[in-house]
Scaffold this active site. Structure first.
Site, PDB file in Angstrom:
ATOM      1  N   ASP A 292     102.010  20.825 105.683  1.00  0.00           N
ATOM      2  CA  ASP A 292     101.910  19.498 104.912  1.00  0.00           C
ATOM      3  C   ASP A 292     102.617  19.365 103.749  1.00  0.00           C
ATOM      4  O   ASP A 292     103.308  20.440 102.958  1.00  0.00           O
ATOM      5  CB  ASP A 292     100.424  19.943 105.270  1.00  0.00           C
ATOM      6  CG  ASP A 292     100.196  20.346 104.603  1.00  0.00           C
ATOM      7  OD1 ASP A 292     100.502  21.686 103.702  1.00  0.00           O
ATOM      8  OD2 ASP A 292      98.690  20.798 104.922  1.00  0.00           O
TER       9      ASP A 292
ATOM     10  N   ASN B 113      86.171  23.264 104.338  1.00  0.00           N
ATOM     11  CA  ASN B 113      85.238  22.371 105.217  1.00  0.00           C
ATOM     12  C   ASN B 113      85.918  23.638 106.734  1.00  0.00           C
ATOM     13  O   ASN B 113      85.772  21.865 107.788  1.00  0.00           O
ATOM     14  CB  ASN B 113      85.735  21.229 104.723  1.00  0.00           C
ATOM     15  CG  ASN B 113      87.362  20.648 104.709  1.00  0.00           C
ATOM     16  OD1 ASN B 113      87.556  21.466 105.004  1.00  0.00           O
ATOM     17  ND2 ASN B 113      86.980  19.595 104.504  1.00  0.00           N
TER      18      ASN B 113
ATOM     19  N   HIS C 270      89.276  23.040 107.626  1.00  0.00           N
ATOM     20  CA  HIS C 270      90.891  22.312 107.566  1.00  0.00           C
ATOM     21  C   HIS C 270      91.065  24.177 108.205  1.00  0.00           C
ATOM     22  O   HIS C 270      91.656  24.693 107.527  1.00  0.00           O
ATOM     23  CB  HIS C 270      90.944  21.157 106.768  1.00  0.00           C
ATOM     24  CG  HIS C 270      91.557  21.346 105.270  1.00  0.00           C
ATOM     25  ND1 HIS C 270      91.379  21.034 104.409  1.00  0.00           N
ATOM     26  CD2 HIS C 270      91.863  22.539 105.152  1.00  0.00           C
ATOM     27  CE1 HIS C 270      91.407  21.225 103.711  1.00  0.00           C
ATOM     28  NE2 HIS C 270      92.194  22.111 103.914  1.00  0.00           N
TER      29      HIS C 270
ATOM     30  N   GLU D  35      91.753  17.494 108.395  1.00  0.00           N
ATOM     31  CA  GLU D  35      90.291  17.975 108.391  1.00  0.00           C
ATOM     32  C   GLU D  35      89.700  17.286 109.614  1.00  0.00           C
ATOM     33  O   GLU D  35      89.983  17.073 111.172  1.00  0.00           O
ATOM     34  CB  GLU D  35      90.072  16.387 107.783  1.00  0.00           C
ATOM     35  CG  GLU D  35      90.695  16.624 106.298  1.00  0.00           C
ATOM     36  CD  GLU D  35      90.346  17.355 105.099  1.00  0.00           C
ATOM     37  OE1 GLU D  35      89.809  17.987 105.223  1.00  0.00           O
ATOM     38  OE2 GLU D  35      91.400  17.151 104.541  1.00  0.00           O
TER      39      GLU D  35
HETATM   40  C1  F6R Z   1      98.057  24.191 102.609  1.00  0.00           C
HETATM   41  C2  F6R Z   1      97.193  24.133 103.561  1.00  0.00           C
HETATM   42  C3  F6R Z   1      95.841  23.946 103.059  1.00  0.00           C
HETATM   43  C4  F6R Z   1      95.322  25.714 102.873  1.00  0.00           C
HETATM   44  C5  F6R Z   1      93.574  25.174 102.383  1.00  0.00           C
HETATM   45  C6  F6R Z   1      93.554  26.626 101.706  1.00  0.00           C
HETATM   46  O1  F6R Z   1      99.487  24.382 103.200  1.00  0.00           O
HETATM   47  O2  F6R Z   1      97.377  23.177 104.798  1.00  0.00           O
HETATM   48  O3  F6R Z   1      95.476  23.619 104.462  1.00  0.00           O
HETATM   49  O4  F6R Z   1      95.656  26.269 103.407  1.00  0.00           O
HETATM   50  O5  F6R Z   1      93.673  23.886 101.819  1.00  0.00           O
HETATM   51  O6  F6R Z   1      93.740  26.725 100.148  1.00  0.00           O
HETATM   52  P1  F6R Z   1      94.239  27.572  99.146  1.00  0.00           P
HETATM   53  O7  F6R Z   1      94.447  29.026  99.925  1.00  0.00           O
HETATM   54  O8  F6R Z   1      94.296  27.157  97.996  1.00  0.00           O
HETATM   55  O9  F6R Z   1      92.515  27.757  99.873  1.00  0.00           O
END
Ligand code: F6R
Length: 240
Positions: free
Chosen positions: A67, A136, A138, A143
């Site tokens: 992303d 959440n 995701h 989301e």
């Molecule tokens: C990042 C991504 C997100 C993160 C998720 C967890 O490229 O796609 O889905 O993997 O938000 O973030 P952290 O690892 O910072 O807790």
């Protein structure tokens, strides 16, 4: 889905980096799907160490990041492109020509997303997809929603995701939109590795592993994948 509970983030990084090193040693031109955020950083550190010891070369791999934010310069410190060059690509022999990111500044998001999907297909699909999980549930920026997504698309970020990511923005203002691979893209990867560390992930891990499979918890889709490995530390697994 296979869930492994290890002691801490360090042990998880050891296990995950080993899988990636073995994958690339068997297939030097592997297609690797990478995530940003805090979860994969210890793994990237170990991959960099392995590269410096001469135990890993990433020069022939093709990469696709999950992303990217919309509306910030590609070279802004908060962009996911900058993150990957700072934490992995710039510290190893990854070929910048073989690195792929969604362009969050493309004039036409739909065309950009279709183009990215085409690039993944033409590369032969993703061999190993690394993931974190949001509080959440995701994955990527998929989301909670009423339906599972398929190919890359533009997403409006939820307040909860913006709150979690605000620490990376000096003014605390997270972009409203991002481009992300769809759940379908993630599920088409031949192998998926998800890392969940810390207490803040305990509800997401419980719902992903033990709740119903629902787009309200996008990570729950991994239960339908034949080769999805989830690594959780003791804190993230504390509700199981
Ligand atoms: C990042 C991504 C997100 C993160 C998720 C967890 O490229 O796609 O889905 O993997 O938000 O973030 P952290 O690892 O910072 O807790």
């Amino acid at each position: 889905m296979d869930l492994k509970v290890l002691e801490d983030a360090g042990q998880i990084a050891q296990a995950v980096s080993q899988i990636i090193i073995e994958g690339v040693s068997k297939k030097s031109n592997s297609v690797l799907g990478f995530a940003t955020g805090a979860s994969p950083v210890p793994t990237y550190e170990l991959l960099v160490r392995a590269y410096k010891r001469g135990e890993l070369s990433l020069k022939d791999v093709t990469t696709f990041n999950l992303d990217e934010y919309c509306g910030i310069p590609a070279d802004a410190p908060q962009s996911y492109r900058s993150f990957m060059f700072e934490n992995l690509f710039g510290l190893t022999d990854v070929d910048p020509e073989k690195v792929n990111f969604l362009n969050g500044n493309a004039p036409d998001y739909e065309a950009e997303c279709l183009d990215y999907e085409g690039k993944i297909v033409r590369a032969g699909g993703i061999d190993i997809q690394l993931l974190g999980v949001g509080t959440n549930g995701h994955i990527g920026f998929n989301e909670p929603s009423d339906f599972f997504t398929d190919i890359p698309f533009a997403v409006t970020l939820t307040e909860s995701t913006k709150r979690s990511n605000s620490k990376y923005f000096p003014d605390g203002r997270v972009p409203d939109y991002a481009l992300t691979m769809g759940v379908g893209d993630i599920m088409r990867a031949r192998k998926i590795i998800l890392i969940a560390t810390g207490e803040s992930k305990k509800n997401a891990v419980k719902t992903m592993a033990e709740g119903i499979i629902t787009p309200q918890c996008p990570a729950s889709a991994l239960r339908l994948h034949p080769d999805a490995l989830v690594f959780a530390d003791r804190d993230a697994a504390s509700l199981l």
